[in-house]
Design a protein around this motif. Structure first.
Motif, PDB file in Angstrom:
ATOM      1  N   GLU A 205      27.653   4.169 -27.935  1.00 53.80           N
ATOM      2  CA  GLU A 205      28.414   2.942 -27.684  1.00 53.80           C
ATOM      3  C   GLU A 205      27.811   2.134 -26.528  1.00 53.80           C
ATOM      4  O   GLU A 205      27.785   0.906 -26.578  1.00 53.80           O
TER       5      GLU A 205
ATOM      6  N   GLU B 184      31.140   5.789 -18.766  1.00 57.80           N
ATOM      7  CA  GLU B 184      31.761   6.929 -18.102  1.00 57.80           C
ATOM      8  C   GLU B 184      30.784   8.106 -18.042  1.00 57.80           C
ATOM      9  O   GLU B 184      29.847   8.194 -18.820  1.00 57.80           O
ATOM     10  N   LYS B 185      31.039   9.015 -17.099  1.00 59.71           N
ATOM     11  CA  LYS B 185      30.252  10.252 -17.070  1.00 59.71           C
ATOM     12  C   LYS B 185      30.648  11.082 -18.284  1.00 59.71           C
ATOM     13  O   LYS B 185      31.784  10.920 -18.747  1.00 59.71           O
TER      14      LYS B 185
ATOM     15  N   ARG C  96      46.539   3.051 -31.419  1.00 58.21           N
ATOM     16  CA  ARG C  96      46.305   3.059 -29.970  1.00 58.21           C
ATOM     17  C   ARG C  96      45.725   1.717 -29.516  1.00 58.21           C
ATOM     18  O   ARG C  96      46.142   1.161 -28.492  1.00 58.21           O
TER      19      ARG C  96
ATOM     20  N   ARG D 216      42.221  17.661 -24.498  1.00 58.63           N
ATOM     21  CA  ARG D 216      41.632  16.543 -25.247  1.00 58.63           C
ATOM     22  C   ARG D 216      40.101  16.541 -25.120  1.00 58.63           C
ATOM     23  O   ARG D 216      39.412  15.911 -25.900  1.00 58.63           O
TER      24      ARG D 216
ATOM     25  N   HIS E  39      30.296  15.655 -11.674  1.00 60.92           N
ATOM     26  CA  HIS E  39      30.737  14.857 -10.518  1.00 60.92           C
ATOM     27  C   HIS E  39      30.122  15.433  -9.238  1.00 60.92           C
ATOM     28  O   HIS E  39      29.625  14.696  -8.383  1.00 60.92           O
TER      29      HIS E  39
ATOM     30  N   GLY F  27      30.140   6.170 -14.337  1.00 59.47           N
ATOM     31  CA  GLY F  27      31.454   6.386 -13.695  1.00 59.47           C
ATOM     32  C   GLY F  27      31.563   7.599 -12.786  1.00 59.47           C
ATOM     33  O   GLY F  27      32.408   8.472 -13.021  1.00 59.47           O
TER      34      GLY F  27
ATOM     35  N   CYS G 244      34.431   4.197 -22.466  1.00 55.73           N
ATOM     36  CA  CYS G 244      35.275   5.360 -22.111  1.00 55.73           C
ATOM     37  C   CYS G 244      35.624   6.169 -23.349  1.00 55.73           C
ATOM     38  O   CYS G 244      36.748   6.658 -23.489  1.00 55.73           O
ATOM     39  N   THR G 245      34.680   6.287 -24.256  1.00 56.27           N
ATOM     40  CA  THR G 245      34.925   7.043 -25.489  1.00 56.27           C
ATOM     41  C   THR G 245      34.700   8.529 -25.209  1.00 56.27           C
ATOM     42  O   THR G 245      34.410   8.924 -24.082  1.00 56.27           O
ATOM     43  N   TRP G 246      34.784   9.358 -26.249  1.00 55.67           N
ATOM     44  CA  TRP G 246      34.497  10.787 -26.076  1.00 55.67           C
ATOM     45  C   TRP G 246      33.072  10.939 -25.537  1.00 55.67           C
ATOM     46  O   TRP G 246      32.189  10.128 -25.855  1.00 55.67           O
ATOM     47  N   SER G 247      32.836  11.995 -24.802  1.00 55.93           N
ATOM     48  CA  SER G 247      31.527  12.174 -24.155  1.00 55.93           C
ATOM     49  C   SER G 247      30.371  12.122 -25.148  1.00 55.93           C
ATOM     50  O   SER G 247      29.303  11.603 -24.833  1.00 55.93           O
TER      51      SER G 247
ATOM     52  N   GLY H 131      41.743   5.878 -24.499  1.00 56.09           N
ATOM     53  CA  GLY H 131      42.560   7.091 -24.448  1.00 56.09           C
ATOM     54  C   GLY H 131      43.084   7.266 -23.032  1.00 56.09           C
ATOM     55  O   GLY H 131      43.360   6.290 -22.324  1.00 56.09           O
ATOM     56  N   PHE H 132      43.179   8.514 -22.596  1.00 56.91           N
ATOM     57  CA  PHE H 132      43.718   8.830 -21.262  1.00 56.91           C
ATOM     58  C   PHE H 132      43.048   8.005 -20.154  1.00 56.91           C
ATOM     59  O   PHE H 132      43.707   7.385 -19.327  1.00 56.91           O
ATOM     60  N   TRP H 133      41.734   7.963 -20.155  1.00 56.52           N
ATOM     61  CA  TRP H 133      41.033   7.344 -19.029  1.00 56.52           C
ATOM     62  C   TRP H 133      40.783   5.845 -19.246  1.00 56.52           C
ATOM     63  O   TRP H 133      40.905   5.039 -18.332  1.00 56.52           O
TER      64      TRP H 133
ATOM     65  N   ASP I 206      39.516   0.587 -29.740  1.00 51.42           N
ATOM     66  CA  ASP I 206      39.672   2.025 -29.967  1.00 51.42           C
ATOM     67  C   ASP I 206      39.665   2.257 -31.465  1.00 51.42           C
ATOM     68  O   ASP I 206      40.247   1.479 -32.221  1.00 51.42           O
ATOM     69  N   ARG I 207      38.972   3.315 -31.887  1.00 54.91           N
ATOM     70  CA  ARG I 207      38.889   3.576 -33.334  1.00 54.91           C
ATOM     71  C   ARG I 207      40.248   3.967 -33.907  1.00 54.91           C
ATOM     72  O   ARG I 207      40.451   3.890 -35.111  1.00 54.91           O
TER      73      ARG I 207
HETATM   74  N1  LIG Z   1      35.152   9.353 -14.079  1.00 49.11           N
HETATM   75  C1  LIG Z   1      36.229  10.097 -14.206  1.00 49.11           C
HETATM   76  O1  LIG Z   1      36.781  10.568 -13.219  1.00 49.11           O
HETATM   77  C2  LIG Z   1      36.784  10.372 -15.579  1.00 49.11           C
HETATM   78  C3  LIG Z   1      38.079  10.862 -15.717  1.00 49.11           C
HETATM   79  C4  LIG Z   1      38.550  11.122 -17.012  1.00 49.11           C
HETATM   80  C5  LIG Z   1      37.729  10.902 -18.107  1.00 49.11           C
HETATM   81  N2  LIG Z   1      36.463  10.419 -17.915  1.00 49.11           N
HETATM   82  C6  LIG Z   1      35.573  10.188 -19.064  1.00 49.11           C
HETATM   83  O2  LIG Z   1      36.142   9.173 -19.890  1.00 49.11           O
HETATM   84  C7  LIG Z   1      35.839   9.426 -21.261  1.00 49.11           C
HETATM   85  C8  LIG Z   1      37.126   9.443 -22.067  1.00 49.11           C
HETATM   86  O3  LIG Z   1      37.938  10.523 -21.640  1.00 49.11           O
HETATM   87  P1  LIG Z   1      39.492  10.555 -22.039  1.00 49.11           P
HETATM   88  O4  LIG Z   1      40.051  11.664 -21.243  1.00 49.11           O
HETATM   89  O5  LIG Z   1      40.071   9.193 -21.928  1.00 49.11           O
HETATM   90  O6  LIG Z   1      39.407  10.987 -23.572  1.00 49.11           O
HETATM   91  P2  LIG Z   1      40.461  10.616 -24.721  1.00 49.11           P
HETATM   92  O7  LIG Z   1      40.165  11.524 -25.855  1.00 49.11           O
HETATM   93  O8  LIG Z   1      41.846  10.583 -24.162  1.00 49.11           O
HETATM   94  O9  LIG Z   1      40.093   9.122 -25.111  1.00 49.11           O
HETATM   95  C9  LIG Z   1      38.928   8.754 -25.818  1.00 49.11           C
HETATM   96  C10 LIG Z   1      39.288   7.553 -26.677  1.00 49.11           C
HETATM   97  O10 LIG Z   1      38.093   7.007 -27.213  1.00 49.11           O
HETATM   98  C11 LIG Z   1      38.346   6.647 -28.565  1.00 49.11           C
HETATM   99  N3  LIG Z   1      37.028   6.605 -29.223  1.00 49.11           N
HETATM  100  C12 LIG Z   1      36.178   7.641 -29.438  1.00 49.11           C
HETATM  101  N4  LIG Z   1      35.036   7.196 -30.008  1.00 49.11           N
HETATM  102  C13 LIG Z   1      35.161   5.851 -30.140  1.00 49.11           C
HETATM  103  C14 LIG Z   1      34.309   4.813 -30.626  1.00 49.11           C
HETATM  104  N5  LIG Z   1      33.087   5.082 -31.091  1.00 49.11           N
HETATM  105  N6  LIG Z   1      34.768   3.533 -30.615  1.00 49.11           N
HETATM  106  C15 LIG Z   1      36.019   3.250 -30.153  1.00 49.11           C
HETATM  107  N7  LIG Z   1      36.874   4.195 -29.670  1.00 49.11           N
HETATM  108  C16 LIG Z   1      36.437   5.471 -29.645  1.00 49.11           C
HETATM  109  C17 LIG Z   1      39.299   7.706 -29.094  1.00 49.11           C
HETATM  110  O11 LIG Z   1      40.014   7.244 -30.236  1.00 49.11           O
HETATM  111  C18 LIG Z   1      40.203   7.911 -27.870  1.00 49.11           C
HETATM  112  O12 LIG Z   1      41.305   7.031 -27.886  1.00 49.11           O
HETATM  113  C19 LIG Z   1      35.078  10.766 -21.297  1.00 49.11           C
HETATM  114  O13 LIG Z   1      33.710  10.496 -21.374  1.00 49.11           O
HETATM  115  C20 LIG Z   1      35.398  11.414 -19.959  1.00 49.11           C
HETATM  116  O14 LIG Z   1      34.351  12.228 -19.479  1.00 49.11           O
HETATM  117  C21 LIG Z   1      35.998  10.149 -16.690  1.00 49.11           C
END
Ligand SMILES: NC(=O)c1ccc[n+]([C@@H]2O[C@H](COP(=O)([O-])OP(=O)(O)OC[C@H]3O[C@@H](n4cnc5c(N)ncnc54)[C@H](O)[C@@H]3O)[C@@H](O)[C@H]2O)c1
Length: 315
Positions: A80, A94-95, A40, A159, A172, A121, A71-74, A12-14, A35-36
């Motif tokens: 994972e 990731e955190k 994407r 998100r 953090h 992370g 980097c999935t949802w928290s 996703g985003f990160w 990614d599930r």
């Molecule tokens: N260290 C940092 O500075 C920082 C910055 C941003 C985000 N993050 C962390 O990164 C993680 C993701 O954040 P985001 O903003 O990218 O969220 P997001 O919702 O944009 O992306 C999450 C992605 O994970 C996918 N996903 C979820 N469960 C899954 C699974 N079991 N298998 C495969 N894919 C799966 C979703 O479809 C989605 O595309 C979070 O844990 C967030 O805390 C860390």
């Protein structure tokens, strides 16, 4: 030079940034992403020339993948990361690493038992100004450390819907305070609440107390219309102020102000380079699984403190 075969789970985003950076680094080969969300997964894989998976069980059978970023949802990070470790992959999760301390403990044990590299992370650790603050505190160039204040505020990134601002954002700064003070806080007092978020807290004021009477204060919210990410460290002889966004550092003493310059560097690039170096050279990471676990325990205790309206002692 041997390249480390890597994959990103959750793009996703990160996670998309992790994929981009692994593609850019010379020491890593981005083998696959997962990614599930099938559309994407396909789009990110084709953008970075990697294999696409929609299920981690398939990705983890890929022998070319030696290490993964999770980097999935928290709320799915721990599951994972655990699957990846049990499949023999080195992991950067990731955190906040997990949502409960129990899950985080299990991850640390699984990594240890399988002799795998495991890191969390905490991106701030890769900002040069923070390293400089840590060194200055250690050599006492700002005198004795008195207290530190962190501010991490912005609008709610919608998100993020599965944890609140403490586990997502303040964590953090909890890690940063442990790092700067070089010891564990003995108690936490917090006041958290929700103004706009229906399920979780969207603001938190957290105070960490250390055994020697020193303290750290963390202000975190998803309500402020602009983004601020700062750290102020007060020593008996000078103050250090860091802006994490611009990476500018100021040192202010009674009779002089100094602004040391560091070339701006992308923290994620430094973090993933370090992860790859640690795996390839079998070195201990700057951020360990235990660091992730300890920060999460403090975050959980902060939420407990807020719910009980009293300070919570930390072990
Ligand atoms: N260290 C940092 O500075 C920082 C910055 C941003 C985000 N993050 C962390 O990164 C993680 C993701 O954040 P985001 O903003 O990218 O969220 P997001 O919702 O944009 O992306 C999450 C992605 O994970 C996918 N996903 C979820 N469960 C899954 C699974 N079991 N298998 C495969 N894919 C799966 C979703 O479809 C989605 O595309 C979070 O844990 C967030 O805390 C860390």
């Amino acid at each position: 030079m041997k390249k480390l075969g890597v994959a990103v789970i959750g793009t996703g985003f990160w996670g998309k940034n992790h994929a981009r950076v692994y593609k850019e680094l010379e020491s890593t080969e981005l083998v696959a992403i997962c990614d599930r969300d099938a559309a994407r997964a396909k789009a990110v894989a084709s953008q970075f020339g990697a294999k696409a998976y929609t299920n981690t069980s398939w990705l983890l059978k890929d022998a070319d993948v030696e290490a993964v970023s999770v980097c999935t949802w928290s709320t799915s990070l721990a599951k994972e990361a655990s699957k990846a470790l049990r499949a023999g992959k080195h992991v950067l999760v990731e955190k906040p690493m997990a949502t409960t301390a129990k899950q985080a403990e299990r991850l640390v044990i699984t990594a240890r038992e399988n002799g795998l590299h495991f890191t969390v992370g905490f991106l701030m650790r890769f900002i040069p100004g923070l390293r400089n603050i840590k060194d200055s505190v250690e050599i006492k160039s700002i005198g004795e450390l008195v207290c530190a204040t962190a501010k991490r505020v912005s609008q709610w990134p919608e998100r993020i819907g599965d944890v609140g601002v403490v586990k997502d954002t303040a964590i953090h700064d909890i890690d940063v305070m442990r790092f700067v003070f070089g010891k564990e806080p003995v108690s936490v007092y917090a006041q958290c609440g929700s103004m706009k978020h229906r399920k979780f807290e969207d603001y938190a004021m957290i105070m960490l107390s250390f055994a020697d009477g020193r303290s750290a204060f963390i202000e975190s919210n998803w309500l402020t219309p602009y983004k601020t990410r700062t750290l102020t460290v007060t020593g008996s002889d000078a103050i250090m102020r860091l802006d994490y966004i611009t990476q500018e550092l100021w040192i202010e003493a009674a009779n002089q102000n100094v602004q040391p310059k560091f070339p701006w560097q992308e923290p994620l690039k430094a973090e993933l380079q370090h992860f790859a170096d640690c795996v390839l050279n079998k070195e201990k990471p700057i951020v360990t699984g235990e660091d992730g676990l300890k920060a999460l325990r403090i975050a959980v205790a902060a939420l407990e403190s807020s719910a009980k309206h009293k300070a919570v002692k930390l072990q």
